[in-house]
Structures are given as C-alpha cells and as structure tokens.
Design an enzyme around this catalytic site. Structure first.
Site, PDB file in Angstrom:
ATOM      1  N   SER A 136      -0.292  11.201  -0.419  1.00 57.42           N
ATOM      2  CA  SER A 136       0.180   9.623  -0.471  1.00 57.42           C
ATOM      3  C   SER A 136       1.923  10.271  -0.427  1.00 57.42           C
ATOM      4  CB  SER A 136      -0.182   9.011  -1.524  1.00 57.42           C
ATOM      5  OG  SER A 136       0.448   7.676  -1.742  1.00 57.42           O
ATOM      6  N   LYS A 162      -1.246   9.164   3.924  1.00 55.56           N
ATOM      7  CA  LYS A 162      -1.154   7.755   3.679  1.00 55.56           C
ATOM      8  C   LYS A 162       0.611   7.450   3.512  1.00 55.56           C
ATOM      9  CE  LYS A 162      -2.060   6.031  -0.538  1.00 55.56           C
ATOM     10  NZ  LYS A 162      -3.068   5.503  -1.644  1.00 55.56           N
ATOM     11  N   LYS A 164       3.339   4.533   2.205  1.00 52.11           N
ATOM     12  CA  LYS A 164       3.602   3.208   1.647  1.00 52.11           C
ATOM     13  C   LYS A 164       4.390   2.342   2.734  1.00 52.11           C
ATOM     14  CE  LYS A 164       1.570   4.171  -2.269  1.00 52.11           C
ATOM     15  NZ  LYS A 164       0.394   3.556  -2.971  1.00 52.11           N
ATOM     16  N   ASP A 189      -0.442   1.876   3.180  1.00 50.46           N
ATOM     17  CA  ASP A 189      -0.678   1.327   1.900  1.00 50.46           C
ATOM     18  C   ASP A 189       0.136   0.256   1.572  1.00 50.46           C
ATOM     19  OD1 ASP A 189      -1.627   0.170  -0.454  1.00 50.46           O
ATOM     20  OD2 ASP A 189      -1.388   2.444  -1.377  1.00 50.46           O
ATOM     21  N   GLU A 214      -4.560  -0.187   3.741  1.00 47.84           N
ATOM     22  CA  GLU A 214      -5.014  -0.420   2.415  1.00 47.84           C
ATOM     23  C   GLU A 214      -4.175  -1.713   1.507  1.00 47.84           C
ATOM     24  OE1 GLU A 214      -5.484   2.087  -1.900  1.00 47.84           O
ATOM     25  OE2 GLU A 214      -4.345   2.998  -0.100  1.00 47.84           O
ATOM     26  N   ASP A 239      -8.300  -1.873  -2.552  1.00 49.97           N
ATOM     27  CA  ASP A 239      -7.775  -1.132  -3.913  1.00 49.97           C
ATOM     28  C   ASP A 239      -8.139  -1.893  -5.029  1.00 49.97           C
ATOM     29  OD1 ASP A 239      -6.772   0.499  -5.676  1.00 49.97           O
ATOM     30  OD2 ASP A 239      -5.208   0.975  -4.407  1.00 49.97           O
ATOM     31  N   LYS A 263     -10.983   4.284  -7.860  1.00 55.85           N
ATOM     32  CA  LYS A 263     -10.158   4.835  -8.697  1.00 55.85           C
ATOM     33  C   LYS A 263     -10.671   4.664  -9.832  1.00 55.85           C
ATOM     34  CE  LYS A 263      -5.677   3.996  -6.545  1.00 55.85           C
ATOM     35  NZ  LYS A 263      -4.451   3.399  -6.640  1.00 55.85           N
ATOM     36  N   GLY A 291      -5.309   7.802  -6.021  1.00 54.61           N
ATOM     37  CA  GLY A 291      -4.758   8.674  -7.241  1.00 54.61           C
ATOM     38  C   GLY A 291      -3.904   7.698  -8.037  1.00 54.61           C
TER      39      GLY A 291
END
Length: 368
Positions: A136, A162, A164, A189, A214, A239, A263, A291
């Site tokens: 990530s 991934k 952001k 994400d 996400e 998520d 998670k 995570g």
C-alpha cells in the site's frame, strides 16, 4: 482456560517513512500490546490498531485504553473460556469498540493455539502455507516519487500495488501509472473521500483496468455504493463500511461490493473475521487482508488470517523492514518474491523481542 492476568504495554514506534492518505499523515505510531496469561502461566499476544486520532474509525489510542481497562478486562479477568469464539459473546454487552475488543481477542486466540499445539492458522481453519502480498503506497509529494516507489516494489516482487487517491490526486496519477506499468495488478484506495456527485470522475477509472476501487464513498455507507457499483465496470471493494458479518451480508445482497477487505481490528477480532470470510466464500466474493500499519504481533495475526482459503487476492501484509528499522518480533516478517511463509510454530509462530519492546514501551499496566 482461565484468564488470570493481562499485561497492557503502551508502545510508540516511528515508521521509516510517513504514511499519507486522504485523511491525514502518520509517522509516529502508538499502540498497545496485550499479553494474556492463563492459570498455568501460558501467554498469548495481541496488538491494538487504532490511531492517535479518529481518522479511520471513531476509535483512538485513548479510547482503546479506556474500553479495555474499564470494560473489557473486568468482563474477562478470571473468566473460564473453553474456546476463543466465546470472547465475542463475553464482550457483546459493550457496543462496537471493535479495535479494543480485537486487541484482547486475538491474544486469546494466540494463547488457545499454543495450548492446543497448533499454529494460529490451523486453529482458525487455515490451509495455505504461504500468502501472496501486495503493498500500500500513500499519497506522494510528486508523481516521479510515486513512480520510483512502484518500480522499487515491483522489483521486490510484490504481487499487487494499492495507491491512495483523493479528489485532485486521482485520474492523472492512475493514468500515469498505467502508462509506465501497463501490466501491474493495480488498485486505488479512496478512503471515503468521494460522493455520488463524483460518479462521472470515478467512471473514468474504468479505463485503467484496476483490480478494484476501495471504499470510494462514505465510511458508513452501503446504499450509495450499490448505486455507484451499477455505474462502474470496476469492482468496488468495501473496507470501512464492513464492521461485522451482518454488514457484509447486507452489502453483498444490495450489490454494494464485489470484493471485501477484511481487517481483524475493524471487525472486532478473528472470530468475526472468519465468519465474514466463510460467508464471502459461500457467496463467491473474494476477500483480502488489509493492514493498519501494524508492528510484528498484529502482522503475524494478519498472516494467520490470510491462510484461510478465500483470501485469493494479495493483501497489505508487507514485510517488517518496509515499515520499521527494527520490529518487535523474532524472526521478523520477510517477503520473498511477493510471498510470506506462514509461520510453523505454535500460536502466531513468532516470539516477542522483549529487548525491542522495552525500548519502545512508554508504560505498562498490569491487571490481575
């Protein structure tokens, strides 16, 4: 087993690099290590995940302390437990506060697996002996820096990237990544930073063959995500919206999601995480393990969870050295060509490094 004593260590560690998302910037990570003891002196370890500020959920380091000390420990201390699944019921009078609950519940799972001479993965029904992992990447100060990081992680063998995104840092970034890395497994994400007013913008992401987007919309939403998913070809992954098996069931029935990020901390522990996994497997919905910038104890629990069979997509469980100069466990978590071997020792399969733990410990509270 009877829970006779609980050590709660307040930790503070510094990430190698700041982690930046749409909701903030983090470099100092505070958390708690929970060490539970049974009547024979056996121990199990868990790690809290909430951040110092309520960016991700309403929970924080200080609310974790309050809920564990004033509510969860009194419910659990000197309680006889046959199986860790019972902890969810024991904690049920306390509403939500899932991250506080998970910190203790995971420690009891570790203790149980050690008492029964199993790996934690075996204790929860896992079968994989290695897990595929992705990375990530937080929001970067420049596109060139982002491209350099992606190139570095591809060379290290990570199976999925991934990135952001947030309003103003989205389409151009993804477009550039796809131009330079046309074949990498890529997902975006959003951390709840868009609304339905952004449908036209989000539809542009369909052009870039993303694995998933996400949590594009509000953290507590499943209704608008269903409306958005109907407009997109790219799968939506939920998520923050999924706090329980019931949330997962409703989201899948509504068509709000085609993938779920599980998670442990967000859903209140391994018992609920396993229930969500099993339901998604029954419905043909793939899952992966997200995570929370965990240190080694929490990371080891994530690895055990990911050994379950429906974790078919690479998760966020990168190696220890990606985050920390030194981790709090022996051996540290190592990624080899995009895979992590599931530890073979009983329980979480790694040992707390007490010298390192003492180095980063702010204080400790003992309950007995």
């Amino acid at each position: 087993m009877i829970i006779k004593k609980i050590n709660m260590r307040h930790m503070k560690m510094t990430l190698k690099n700041p982690f930046v998302t749409s909701f903030g910037r983090l470099q100092e990570k505070e958390f708690f290590l929970l060490e539970v003891f049974d009547e024979n002196g056996n121990t199990g370890w868990g790690e809290s995940a909430a951040f110092q500020a309520p960016w991700y959920t309403e929970e924080t380091v200080q609310t974790t302390l309050h809920i564990i000390r004033d509510f969860l420990v009194p419910l659990l201390l000197n309680k006889e437990i046959s199986h860790p699944d019972e902890v969810t019921e024991i904690f049920s009078p306390i509403k939500k506060n899932n991250m506080a609950k998970a910190a203790i519940e995971t420690a009891i799972w570790d203790l149980y697996a050690k008492r029964t001479n199993q790996t934690l993965g075996q204790a929860i029904g896992g079968s994989n002996d290695k897990i595929a992992v992705g990375i990530s990447i937080g929001i970067q100060t420049s596109t060139d820096k982002l491209l350099d990081l992606v190139h570095h992680y591809i060379e290290e063998g990570y199976k999925r990237l991934k990135v952001k995104i947030k309003p103003g840092y989205d389409i151009e970034v993804i477009q550039k990544l796809r131009e330079v890395f046309p074949n990498v497994l890529l997902m975006a994400d959003a951390n709840s930073s868009y609304t339905l007013d952004d449908i036209d913008l989000l539809k542009q992401l369909d052009d870039y063959q993303l694995m998933m987007i996400e949590q594009p919309l509000a953290s507590d939403d499943i209704v608008d995500h269903a409306k958005l998913q109907k407009k997109l070809n790219t799968p939506i992954c939920l998520d923050e919206s999924i706090l329980s098996l019931e949330d997962a069931r409703k989201a899948i029935e509504l068509g709000s999601t085609k993938v779920i990020n599980i998670k442990i901390a967000r859903v209140g522990g391994l018992t609920e995480a396993k229930k969500i996994h099993d339901y998604c497997m029954e419905k043909g919905v793939p899952v992966w393990c997200g995570g929370m910038l965990e240190a080694g104890i929490g990371r080891a629990h994530n690895i055990a969870l990911t050994s379950l069979p429906n974790f078919t997509l690479p998760g966020d469980t990168a190696g220890s050295s990606h985050y920390w100069e030194v981790d709090i466990i022996n051996p540290e978590i190592v990624v080899n060509n995009g895979f992590i071997d599931v530890p073979k020792g009983n329980g979480i399969g790694v040992e707390p490094n007490m010298k390192v733990i003492e180095r980063f410990m702010l204080d400790m509270v003992v309950f007995e």
